[in-house]
Design a protein around this motif. Structure first.
Motif, PDB file in Angstrom:
ATOM      1  N   MET A 151      32.912 -64.580 -72.312  1.00  0.00           N
ATOM      2  CA  MET A 151      33.460 -64.213 -71.012  1.00  0.00           C
ATOM      3  C   MET A 151      32.337 -63.715 -70.108  1.00  0.00           C
ATOM      4  O   MET A 151      31.579 -62.825 -70.484  1.00  0.00           O
ATOM      5  N   THR A 152      32.217 -64.284 -68.920  1.00  0.00           N
ATOM      6  CA  THR A 152      31.185 -63.892 -67.970  1.00  0.00           C
ATOM      7  C   THR A 152      31.569 -62.586 -67.276  1.00  0.00           C
ATOM      8  O   THR A 152      32.722 -62.370 -66.923  1.00  0.00           O
TER       9      THR A 152
ATOM     10  N   SER B 279      26.468 -61.836 -77.433  1.00  0.00           N
ATOM     11  CA  SER B 279      27.161 -62.762 -78.330  1.00  0.00           C
ATOM     12  C   SER B 279      27.322 -64.122 -77.656  1.00  0.00           C
ATOM     13  O   SER B 279      27.454 -65.144 -78.325  1.00  0.00           O
ATOM     14  N   ASP B 280      27.304 -64.124 -76.332  1.00  0.00           N
ATOM     15  CA  ASP B 280      27.234 -65.361 -75.558  1.00  0.00           C
ATOM     16  C   ASP B 280      25.776 -65.527 -75.132  1.00  0.00           C
ATOM     17  O   ASP B 280      25.291 -64.784 -74.282  1.00  0.00           O
TER      18      ASP B 280
ATOM     19  N   GLU C 271      12.774 -67.506 -80.344  1.00  0.00           N
ATOM     20  CA  GLU C 271      12.553 -66.510 -79.294  1.00  0.00           C
ATOM     21  C   GLU C 271      13.762 -65.600 -79.130  1.00  0.00           C
ATOM     22  O   GLU C 271      13.615 -64.395 -78.909  1.00  0.00           O
ATOM     23  N   ILE C 272      14.953 -66.177 -79.234  1.00  0.00           N
ATOM     24  CA  ILE C 272      16.166 -65.357 -79.124  1.00  0.00           C
ATOM     25  C   ILE C 272      16.233 -64.369 -80.280  1.00  0.00           C
ATOM     26  O   ILE C 272      16.548 -63.187 -80.099  1.00  0.00           O
TER      27      ILE C 272
ATOM     28  N   ALA D 112      18.566 -52.266 -75.182  1.00  0.00           N
ATOM     29  CA  ALA D 112      19.326 -51.680 -76.294  1.00  0.00           C
ATOM     30  C   ALA D 112      20.797 -51.538 -75.933  1.00  0.00           C
ATOM     31  O   ALA D 112      21.679 -51.697 -76.783  1.00  0.00           O
ATOM     32  N   ASN D 113      21.060 -51.278 -74.652  1.00  0.00           N
ATOM     33  CA  ASN D 113      22.426 -51.026 -74.205  1.00  0.00           C
ATOM     34  C   ASN D 113      23.250 -52.292 -73.990  1.00  0.00           C
ATOM     35  O   ASN D 113      24.393 -52.204 -73.533  1.00  0.00           O
ATOM     36  N   THR D 114      22.695 -53.443 -74.333  1.00  0.00           N
ATOM     37  CA  THR D 114      23.511 -54.660 -74.271  1.00  0.00           C
ATOM     38  C   THR D 114      24.519 -54.688 -75.419  1.00  0.00           C
ATOM     39  O   THR D 114      25.345 -55.595 -75.504  1.00  0.00           O
TER      40      THR D 114
END
Length: 202
Positions: free
Chosen positions: A1-2, A37-38, A70-71, A20-22
């Motif tokens: 979900m965007t 997660s997306d 890289e991810i 970190a807060n993602t």
């Protein structure tokens, strides 16, 4: 979900903590949510970070990770940042194991940068250029090692985000008063009224 990468999403105050807060509600596993997660959100975060972190990095473009390797490197750095500074907040300093992992991962990330690139700690006077989002997050974290900066890192009691308290007397309690602070006020108001209603029926 965007969703929107707005100012609230950058309440950490510096790029390392924003990354970190993602993950939201880290200290409540049953509520934890990973915004990355997306994978498309990683690129959107990098673009927004270049805008919201001009006060830290100047006019710099953060290259988002493109390959799976890289991810993975970015996510590993995100988790290393979180462990290092969350442990520091709860334990009062930089612990050897999290620090070693942070430096090991960071060394690899900066080693992957172009050989002709002049790397430096964040500075708002920087004008132009690119750096990978992961390497920039590492260097942002290194700058937090300064004792007077390290002691200003806190954990929001509502969403569990890490944030850099820039208030003069280090009195800031929430990552964002307009969001988490107001939610806490509303919760206290509800609890107080609920208690009064129960007492009134005794």
């Amino acid at each position: 979900m965007t969703f929107e990468w707005n100012a609230h999403r950058f309440s950490g105050g510096v790029l390392a903590l924003d990354l970190a807060n993602t993950v939201v509600f880290r200290e409540s596993p049953e509520r934890s949510l990973d915004r990355f997660s997306d994978p498309a959100e990683v690129t959107r975060f990098a673009a927004a970070a270049a805008d919201f972190r001009q006060g830290e990095w100047g006019n710099v473009e953060f290259r988002p990770p493109l390959s799976e390797r890289e991810i993975t490197g970015l996510i590993d750095m995100r988790e290393a940042i979180n462990r290092l500074f969350r442990t520091a907040v709860h334990g009062g300093g930089l612990s050897p194991a999290p620090l070693s992992e942070f430096l090991r991962l960071g060394s690899k990330l900066v080693g992957d940068e172009p050989g002709d690139q002049a790397l430096a700690l964040p500075r708002p006077s920087r004008d132009g250029g690119q750096i990978s989002l992961a390497a920039a997050s590492f260097l942002s974290g290194v700058r937090l090692f300064e004792p007077l900066r390290l002691e200003r890192i806190k954990v929001c009691p509502n969403c569990h985000w890490l944030y850099f308290d820039e208030s003069r007397n280090r009195s800031r309690r929430w990552c964002d008063m307009n969001v988490c602070g107001n939610r806490a006020k509303a919760r206290r108001y509800y609890d107080r009224n609920a208690k009064q209603m129960v007492n009134g029926h005794v």
